[in-house]
Write a protein that holds these residues in place. Structure first.
Motif, PDB file in Angstrom:
ATOM      1  N   GLU A 135       0.829  -1.204   0.000  1.00  0.00           N
ATOM      2  CA  GLU A 135       0.000   0.000   0.000  1.00  0.00           C
ATOM      3  C   GLU A 135       0.863   1.254   0.000  1.00  0.00           C
ATOM      4  OE1 GLU A 135      -3.269  -0.020  -0.180  1.00  0.00           O
ATOM      5  OE2 GLU A 135      -3.541  -2.196   0.068  1.00  0.00           O
ATOM      6  N   ASP A 136       0.348   2.328  -0.603  1.00  0.00           N
ATOM      7  CA  ASP A 136       0.997   3.625  -0.489  1.00  0.00           C
ATOM      8  C   ASP A 136       0.668   4.198   0.885  1.00  0.00           C
ATOM      9  OD1 ASP A 136       1.759   6.387  -0.640  1.00  0.00           O
ATOM     10  OD2 ASP A 136       1.605   6.290  -2.818  1.00  0.00           O
ATOM     11  N   THR A 137       1.707   4.487   1.655  1.00  0.00           N
ATOM     12  CA  THR A 137       1.526   4.942   3.036  1.00  0.00           C
ATOM     13  C   THR A 137       1.179   6.421   3.153  1.00  0.00           C
ATOM     14  OG1 THR A 137       3.854   5.545   3.268  1.00  0.00           O
ATOM     15  CG2 THR A 137       3.249   3.255   3.773  1.00  0.00           C
ATOM     16  N   LEU A 138       1.341   7.175   2.059  1.00  0.00           N
ATOM     17  CA  LEU A 138       1.253   8.637   2.036  1.00  0.00           C
ATOM     18  C   LEU A 138       2.443   9.297   2.734  1.00  0.00           C
ATOM     19  CD1 LEU A 138      -2.569   9.252   2.618  1.00  0.00           C
ATOM     20  CD2 LEU A 138      -1.346   8.819   0.480  1.00  0.00           C
ATOM     21  N   TYR A 139       3.430   8.517   3.100  1.00  0.00           N
ATOM     22  CA  TYR A 139       4.690   9.028   3.659  1.00  0.00           C
ATOM     23  C   TYR A 139       5.782   8.921   2.607  1.00  0.00           C
ATOM     24  CZ  TYR A 139       2.859   8.984   8.447  1.00  0.00           C
ATOM     25  OH  TYR A 139       2.124   9.227   9.589  1.00  0.00           O
ATOM     26  N   GLY A 140       6.765   9.824   2.687  1.00  0.00           N
ATOM     27  CA  GLY A 140       7.960   9.675   1.865  1.00  0.00           C
ATOM     28  C   GLY A 140       8.910   8.673   2.467  1.00  0.00           C
ATOM     29  N   SER A 141       9.079   8.734   3.797  1.00  0.00           N
ATOM     30  CA  SER A 141       9.926   7.796   4.525  1.00  0.00           C
ATOM     31  C   SER A 141       9.082   7.101   5.583  1.00  0.00           C
ATOM     32  CB  SER A 141      11.112   8.511   5.194  1.00  0.00           C
ATOM     33  OG  SER A 141      11.814   7.618   6.046  1.00  0.00           O
ATOM     34  N   TYR A 142       8.407   6.031   5.181  1.00  0.00           N
ATOM     35  CA  TYR A 142       7.674   5.259   6.180  1.00  0.00           C
ATOM     36  C   TYR A 142       8.628   4.455   7.047  1.00  0.00           C
ATOM     37  CZ  TYR A 142       3.731   2.901   8.306  1.00  0.00           C
ATOM     38  OH  TYR A 142       2.808   2.450   9.215  1.00  0.00           O
ATOM     39  N   ARG A 143       9.823   4.149   6.507  1.00  0.00           N
ATOM     40  CA  ARG A 143      10.845   3.494   7.333  1.00  0.00           C
ATOM     41  C   ARG A 143      11.082   4.258   8.616  1.00  0.00           C
ATOM     42  NH1 ARG A 143      15.492   4.553   9.372  1.00  0.00           N
ATOM     43  NH2 ARG A 143      15.244   6.593   8.418  1.00  0.00           N
ATOM     44  N   SER A 144      11.139   5.593   8.528  1.00  0.00           N
ATOM     45  CA  SER A 144      11.431   6.380   9.723  1.00  0.00           C
ATOM     46  C   SER A 144      10.342   6.220  10.770  1.00  0.00           C
ATOM     47  CB  SER A 144      11.616   7.862   9.353  1.00  0.00           C
ATOM     48  OG  SER A 144      10.411   8.436   8.872  1.00  0.00           O
ATOM     49  N   ARG A 145       9.119   6.021  10.344  1.00  0.00           N
ATOM     50  CA  ARG A 145       8.021   5.841  11.300  1.00  0.00           C
ATOM     51  C   ARG A 145       8.062   4.443  11.916  1.00  0.00           C
ATOM     52  NH1 ARG A 145       7.917   9.457  13.470  1.00  0.00           N
ATOM     53  NH2 ARG A 145       9.838   9.870  12.355  1.00  0.00           N
ATOM     54  N   VAL A 146       8.349   3.437  11.125  1.00  0.00           N
ATOM     55  CA  VAL A 146       8.461   2.081  11.652  1.00  0.00           C
ATOM     56  C   VAL A 146       9.643   1.990  12.612  1.00  0.00           C
ATOM     57  CG1 VAL A 146       8.857  -0.330  11.034  1.00  0.00           C
ATOM     58  CG2 VAL A 146       7.380   1.089   9.600  1.00  0.00           C
ATOM     59  N   TRP A 147      10.773   2.577  12.220  1.00  0.00           N
ATOM     60  CA  TRP A 147      11.972   2.536  13.056  1.00  0.00           C
ATOM     61  C   TRP A 147      11.740   3.201  14.402  1.00  0.00           C
ATOM     62  CZ3 TRP A 147      16.213  -0.116  13.315  1.00  0.00           C
ATOM     63  CH2 TRP A 147      17.279   0.352  14.093  1.00  0.00           C
ATOM     64  N   ASN A 148      10.996   4.281  14.405  1.00  0.00           N
ATOM     65  CA  ASN A 148      10.809   5.029  15.643  1.00  0.00           C
ATOM     66  C   ASN A 148       9.830   4.378  16.615  1.00  0.00           C
ATOM     67  OD1 ASN A 148      12.159   7.912  16.009  1.00  0.00           O
ATOM     68  ND2 ASN A 148      11.985   7.478  13.824  1.00  0.00           N
ATOM     69  N   ARG A 149       9.339   3.196  16.286  1.00  0.00           N
ATOM     70  CA  ARG A 149       8.573   2.429  17.267  1.00  0.00           C
ATOM     71  C   ARG A 149       9.491   1.833  18.337  1.00  0.00           C
ATOM     72  NH1 ARG A 149       5.229  -1.253  12.908  1.00  0.00           N
ATOM     73  NH2 ARG A 149       4.153   0.455  11.816  1.00  0.00           N
ATOM     74  N   LEU A 150      10.770   1.691  18.031  1.00  0.00           N
ATOM     75  CA  LEU A 150      11.704   1.102  18.984  1.00  0.00           C
ATOM     76  C   LEU A 150      11.940   2.062  20.150  1.00  0.00           C
ATOM     77  CD1 LEU A 150      14.110  -0.436  16.362  1.00  0.00           C
ATOM     78  CD2 LEU A 150      12.736  -1.715  18.022  1.00  0.00           C
ATOM     79  N   PRO A 151      12.153   1.550  21.356  1.00  0.00           N
ATOM     80  CA  PRO A 151      12.094   2.409  22.547  1.00  0.00           C
ATOM     81  C   PRO A 151      13.178   3.466  22.642  1.00  0.00           C
ATOM     82  CG  PRO A 151      12.805   0.187  23.121  1.00  0.00           C
ATOM     83  CD  PRO A 151      12.318   0.126  21.708  1.00  0.00           C
TER      84      PRO A 151
END
Length: 380
Positions: free
Chosen positions: A172-188
């Motif tokens: 899916e298109d996430t509507l983000y340019g860098s969705y990696r940055s959002r997934v990565w920032n789930r880490l504590p």
């Protein structure tokens, strides 16, 4: 001149379907065999620079530290090509995309440390198939390094925007340019951090975070920027892996400029900007959302601005350091090229519109990953 090194994580994909393949073990074995053959042929240690990462669908390499951007470009091109050669032995290709455009249920790499990560972080770890680009720049001491970390904080979201190369997630298109940055920032421990003020305070914070038991070791301090645990460098970790080999070279030149500018300010006793970590989180989110195709927060004012103005502010901030290193033309040309043609996120979306399916996007990105970048640097 400060030395620079780059680490890149590459996605391993099926050459026909574009789907991620859990073949990192086979790729590393092929690299080991090739290095062993080179050792015997040359009568000396040849080796390779590839390592496993969190997921078996990815592989990582690190360049040697260099001072010239042309040499860094050659290193990146070389190791991308070597990664592709070893992946082909395992029936795969490599793609410099920061998330898989196609749906995937990733496989955790073997090993005690990764098993601990899987138990501790649960679904966050299970879903964490992301590919980043880390830039290391040499510093003279931990004190200088922390002085740098304290002073580069407001500028790091602009680097995320430049590198944004992960618009798709699970088909899916996430509507983000860098969705990696959002997934990565789930880490504590991921994301921006407070001003430390001294190396002692930095190390005390690191010890306290590890002693909390939430993290296994200091390698899990996943700050946006940190002192390297292995090298006398600061390590900037906010970037997606970039589609074209010219873009990590641009990032490295900008990061070295930021480090040199910050070190000079620290040496002169100039205090860091007292921007709150909360505002930096907003700036980081906005950069991940927009990439270079929407508003960013200005590094000085933390108010909405255009990508052009944010990049111009970054260039102006590091202009003296770029002039001293001879990188100003490279950076000017790189910024102009990105603003005209777009970063990896824009390229991937354009490919989907023209090709019609995500498998074609991945196949094109795999070919583009190992395209030579010789023409992208001025004076070559």
């Amino acid at each position: 001149m400060r030395s620079v090194g780059v680490e890149e994580e590459l996605l391993l994909v099926d050459t026909d379907t574009g789907e991620p393949l859990a073949v990192a073990g086979a790729v590393l074995a092929a690299a080991d065999r090739a290095a062993g053959g080179a050792d015997e042929e040359n009568g000396k240690e040849a080796g390779h620079t590839f390592e496993a990462e969190l997921k078996e669908e990815q592989v990582e390499f690190a360049t040697k530290p260099v001072t010239e951007m042309g040499e860094l470009r050659d290193e990146i091109v070389r190791w991308r090509a070597e990664a592709a050669r070893h992946a082909a032995v395992a029936g795969a290709a490599v793609a410099a995309v920061a998330t898989s455009p196609l749906a995937v249920r990733p496989s955790m790499s073997p090993g005690r440390r990764y098993a601990w990560v899987a138990r501790q972080f649960g679904m966050t770890a299970q879903e964490q198939l992301t590919c980043g680009c880390h830039v290391h720049v040499s510093v003279d001491s931990d004190e200088e390094g922390v002085g740098v970390l304290d002073r580069i904080r407001p500028w790091l979201p602009v680097l995320t925007a430049i590198s944004a190369n992960s618009p798709f997630w699970q088909g899916e298109d996430t509507l983000y340019g860098s969705y990696r940055s959002r997934v990565w920032n789930r880490l504590p421990s991921a994301g921006p951090v407070d001003v430390f003020g001294s190396a002692d305070r930095y190390h005390a914070e690191v010890r306290a975070m590890v002693d909390s038991g939430v993290l296994r070791d200091r390698g899990m301090l996943w700050f946006d920027a940190r002192l390297s645990a292995s090298y006398p460098t600061v390590e900037i970790r906010v970037a997606d892996v970039c589609l074209d080999a010219s873009t990590p070279v641009l990032l490295a030149a900008l990061v070295r400029g930021l480090v040199e500018t910050a070190a000079r300010a620290w040496q002169a006793g100039e205090p860091p900007a007292r921007v709150s970590t909360g505002l930096l989180r907003l700036a980081s989110w906005q950069a991940g959302r927009s990439g270079l195709d929407g508003p960013l927060l200005h590094p000085h004012t933390l108010r909405e601005t255009s990508p052009e103005e944010a990049l111009e502010a970054l260039y102006g901030h590091v202009a003296d350091a770029l002039a001293d290193s001879g990188d100003e033309e490279l950076v000017r040309a790189g910024i102009a090229r990105l603003l005209e043609h777009g970063n990896g996120a824009r390229v991937q979306r354009d490919l989907l519109r023209s090709q019609g399916d995500l498998a074609s996007v991945v196949r094109h990105c795999a070919r583009r990953t190992i395209a030579d970048a010789h023409g992208d640097l001025p004076g070559r």
